[in-house]
Write a protein that holds these residues in place. Structure first.
Motif, short mmCIF file in Angstrom:
data_model
loop_
_atom_site.label_atom_id
_atom_site.label_comp_id
_atom_site.label_asym_id
_atom_site.label_seq_id
_atom_site.Cartn_x
_atom_site.Cartn_y
_atom_site.Cartn_z
N MET A 178 72.30 89.32 53.65
CA MET A 178 73.52 89.54 52.85
C MET A 178 73.61 90.99 52.42
O MET A 178 74.67 91.62 52.52
N SER A 208 76.90 93.23 50.91
CA SER A 208 77.12 92.36 49.76
C SER A 208 76.14 92.69 48.64
O SER A 208 75.05 93.21 48.88
N TYR A 215 75.98 83.01 53.39
CA TYR A 215 76.23 84.41 53.06
C TYR A 215 77.16 84.63 51.87
O TYR A 215 77.25 85.76 51.38
N ARG A 216 77.85 83.61 51.39
CA ARG A 216 78.78 83.85 50.29
C ARG A 216 78.76 82.68 49.32
O ARG A 216 78.51 81.53 49.70
N PRO A 217 79.06 82.96 48.03
CA PRO A 217 78.98 81.90 47.01
C PRO A 217 79.88 80.71 47.29
O PRO A 217 79.54 79.58 46.91
N THR A 218 81.03 80.92 47.93
CA THR A 218 81.92 79.79 48.20
C THR A 218 81.27 78.70 49.03
O THR A 218 81.64 77.53 48.93
N GLN A 219 80.27 79.09 49.83
CA GLN A 219 79.60 78.09 50.66
C GLN A 219 78.78 77.11 49.83
O GLN A 219 78.49 76.00 50.29
N THR A 233 74.78 93.43 55.03
CA THR A 233 76.22 93.47 55.32
C THR A 233 77.02 94.14 54.22
O THR A 233 78.26 94.19 54.29
N ALA A 283 73.76 91.09 47.16
CA ALA A 283 73.09 89.85 47.53
C ALA A 283 72.50 89.12 46.33
O ALA A 283 72.60 87.88 46.24
N PRO A 334 70.69 80.82 50.97
CA PRO A 334 71.34 82.12 51.11
C PRO A 334 70.37 83.11 51.74
O PRO A 334 69.20 83.19 51.33
N ASP A 353 75.37 87.61 44.28
CA ASP A 353 75.99 86.48 44.97
C ASP A 353 75.08 85.25 44.96
O ASP A 353 75.57 84.11 44.85
N THR A 354 73.78 85.46 45.05
CA THR A 354 72.85 84.33 45.00
C THR A 354 72.83 83.71 43.61
O THR A 354 72.82 82.48 43.46
#
Length: 218
Positions: free
Chosen positions: A138, A143, A115-119, A141, A145, A133, A148-149
């Motif tokens: 995303m 975001s 769900y988030r770029p840090t992952q 929620t 999306a 992702p 972030d992707t």
């Protein structure tokens, strides 16, 4: 080389029709998809068999279990189906250690439910082959999306051992096109979105006109 497409389904007929187009590289499933298709964990072996027979060059099956040990045990069951299985593991506190252990064993891992770029940083650090992702979820929620992707893709572009972004939970062909334009290299698509990507009503209309014209010329 263009984007790589996967079928996100456990529906045999729907998947086989898409593989028959020659446009799809592999198959992905998860427990929700199994339930939607009326399938169970016991059906995974047959799903793997018919998917490969239909032309899937990679089959991605999801491990299950609430602990790292349980995830590793179910991953072993999936690899018993086929040693080349890409094992999907959720990007969770218990899932990431399991994914890391599997990559250490040389297993191809898809880090899923992202769900988030840090992952993406974690995925690259453990050597995951793919990261998925959940673009539509995303957005649900709140975001951004798509942005972030794309950020995940930029992280991968700069990583020494990059993980491939395999965008999932896509709701429209337009989102697929936007992400492909931004450099995202792989997509897993529900049958409905897959056909939306492949076809357009205007193309069908044009083909009908061609056939009507041919009928006048023979």
């Amino acid at each position: 080389m263009g984007p790589t497409l996967f079928v996100d389904s456990a529906d045999q007929q729907a998947a086989e029709e898409l593989f028959a187009t020659g446009a799809f590289y592999g198959l992905t499933t998860n427990p929700t998809i199994l339930e939607r298709a009326g399938r169970t964990i016991a059906d995974l072996r047959s799903i793997d068999r018919w998917a490969r027979a239909a032309g899937a060059r990679e089959v991605c099956l999801q491990a299950w279990g609430e602990t790292t040990a349980a995830l590793l045990a179910s991953a072993a069951d999936l690899l018993d189906i086929d040693a080349s299985t890409v094992v999907k593991v959720p990007a969770t506190r218990t899932g990431i250690p399991a994914a890391a252990a599997l990559t250490e064993q040389g297993v191809s891992v898809l880090l899923t439910a992202v769900y988030r770029p840090t992952q993406m940083i974690a995925a690259c650090a453990i050597g995951a082959r793919y990261i998925a992702p959940y673009v539509g979820r995303m957005a649900d929620t709140g975001s951004d999306a798509l942005a972030d992707t794309v950020a995940m893709q930029r992280i991968a572009d700069r990583a020494a051992n990059p993980t491939t972004v395999l965008a999932a939970s896509l709701r429209s062909a337009d989102d697929v096109a936007r992400l492909a334009e931004a450099g995202v290299p792989a997509f897993t698509l529900s049958p409905a979105v897959a056909w939306e990507v492949l076809c357009d009503d205007r193309s069908e209309t044009a083909a009908t006109v061609f056939e009507e014209t041919v009928a006048k010329l023979v």
